[in-house]
Design an enzyme around this catalytic site. Sequence first.
Site, PDB file in Angstrom:
ATOM      1  N   ASN A   1       4.453   7.190  -0.810  1.00 16.63           N
ATOM      2  CA  ASN A   1       3.829   8.244  -0.750  1.00 16.63           C
ATOM      3  C   ASN A   1       2.484   7.527  -0.010  1.00 16.63           C
ATOM      4  O   ASN A   1       1.371   7.463  -0.027  1.00 16.63           O
ATOM      5  CB  ASN A   1       3.309   8.754  -1.714  1.00 16.63           C
ATOM      6  CG  ASN A   1       2.585   7.413  -2.981  1.00 16.63           C
ATOM      7  OD1 ASN A   1       2.889   6.270  -2.702  1.00 16.63           O
ATOM      8  ND2 ASN A   1       1.906   7.795  -4.269  1.00 16.63           N
TER       9      ASN A   1
ATOM     10  N   HIS B   1       1.115   4.583  -0.834  1.00 17.71           N
ATOM     11  CA  HIS B   1       0.108   3.368  -1.197  1.00 17.71           C
ATOM     12  C   HIS B   1       0.806   1.929  -1.370  1.00 17.71           C
ATOM     13  O   HIS B   1       1.680   1.688  -0.771  1.00 17.71           O
ATOM     14  CB  HIS B   1       0.448   3.736  -3.100  1.00 17.71           C
ATOM     15  CG  HIS B   1       1.966   3.251  -3.959  1.00 17.71           C
ATOM     16  ND1 HIS B   1       1.934   3.739  -5.249  1.00 17.71           N
ATOM     17  CD2 HIS B   1       2.361   2.463  -3.644  1.00 17.71           C
ATOM     18  CE1 HIS B   1       3.374   3.633  -5.903  1.00 17.71           C
ATOM     19  NE2 HIS B   1       3.583   2.689  -5.034  1.00 17.71           N
TER      20      HIS B   1
ATOM     21  N   GLU C   1      -2.672   4.937  -5.382  1.00 15.24           N
ATOM     22  CA  GLU C   1      -2.129   6.493  -5.011  1.00 15.24           C
ATOM     23  C   GLU C   1      -3.200   7.069  -3.717  1.00 15.24           C
ATOM     24  O   GLU C   1      -4.544   6.997  -3.810  1.00 15.24           O
ATOM     25  CB  GLU C   1      -1.769   6.746  -6.194  1.00 15.24           C
ATOM     26  CG  GLU C   1      -1.512   6.710  -7.171  1.00 15.24           C
ATOM     27  CD  GLU C   1       0.421   6.545  -7.189  1.00 15.24           C
ATOM     28  OE1 GLU C   1       0.300   6.631  -6.094  1.00 15.24           O
ATOM     29  OE2 GLU C   1       1.094   6.231  -8.045  1.00 15.24           O
TER      30      GLU C   1
END
Length: 241
Positions: A136, A138, A143
């Site tokens: 994602n 990160h 995050e």
Amino acid sequence: MKLIITRDYEEMSRRAADIVISHMVQKPDMVLGLATGSTPEGLYQKLIEAYRGGTIDFSNVRTFNLDEYYGIDEDNDQSYHYFMKEKLLDHVNIPMENTHILDGMAEDVHAECMDYERRIDEAGGIDLQILGIGKNGHIGFNEPGDVFIRRTHLVDLDQETIQANSRFFTCKEEVPTQALTMGIETIMKARKIILIASGEGKAEAIYRAVKCEIHPMVPASILHVHPDVTVIVDEEAASKL
Ligand code: GLP
């Protein structure tokens, strides 16, 4: 941002190791930022080989890890403490007092995070930070979100991250849902950064980190404003560039 595309995982690991090794030779008391995950394992293996071959010496090196699961004891074989010992630290001559990893069992999380920042500053800052990347986007455990969180902090992990990490745990209930991580500014203060990624599963994350505009929904995109970042990816991870 300098981009190096390698044939495969082996070459990615070698290119990254070459940079770390040359840094360590030039500055034997360097402060090295370490990452966990499957991606840096090959790089760590090469550092161990270089140490055994007498090319590098860890006796004055200081290390700081990016992150640690929250609520997991360091003796747990899924902790990042355990991972680092197994994959690197127990195989080189680094004094254990020179190694720093966030305490996932800290009672006072805020104090632990502040103290980590202080220890990094006292060491003179991180000379070279190794980074992997989550699917994602990160970095560390920063995050995707509405804002970049600057300093070391406690984070609720994304469902996607929990899912990705579950492959290492025997059951779903054991997978940590929180972690302590260096913040974005903590990472960005490193003088040099190497980001490594391998495999098709990382292609989208690498595309978004390298090609898209800077946005906290793609935490790795912040690296565009760092003056010295080298992204080393194999052909599969580079396939969407
Ligand atoms: C975890 C770590 C990250 C790492 C990521 C990718 O989330 N906190 O630092 O970059 O995993 O792991 P892997 O290299 O196994 O794909």
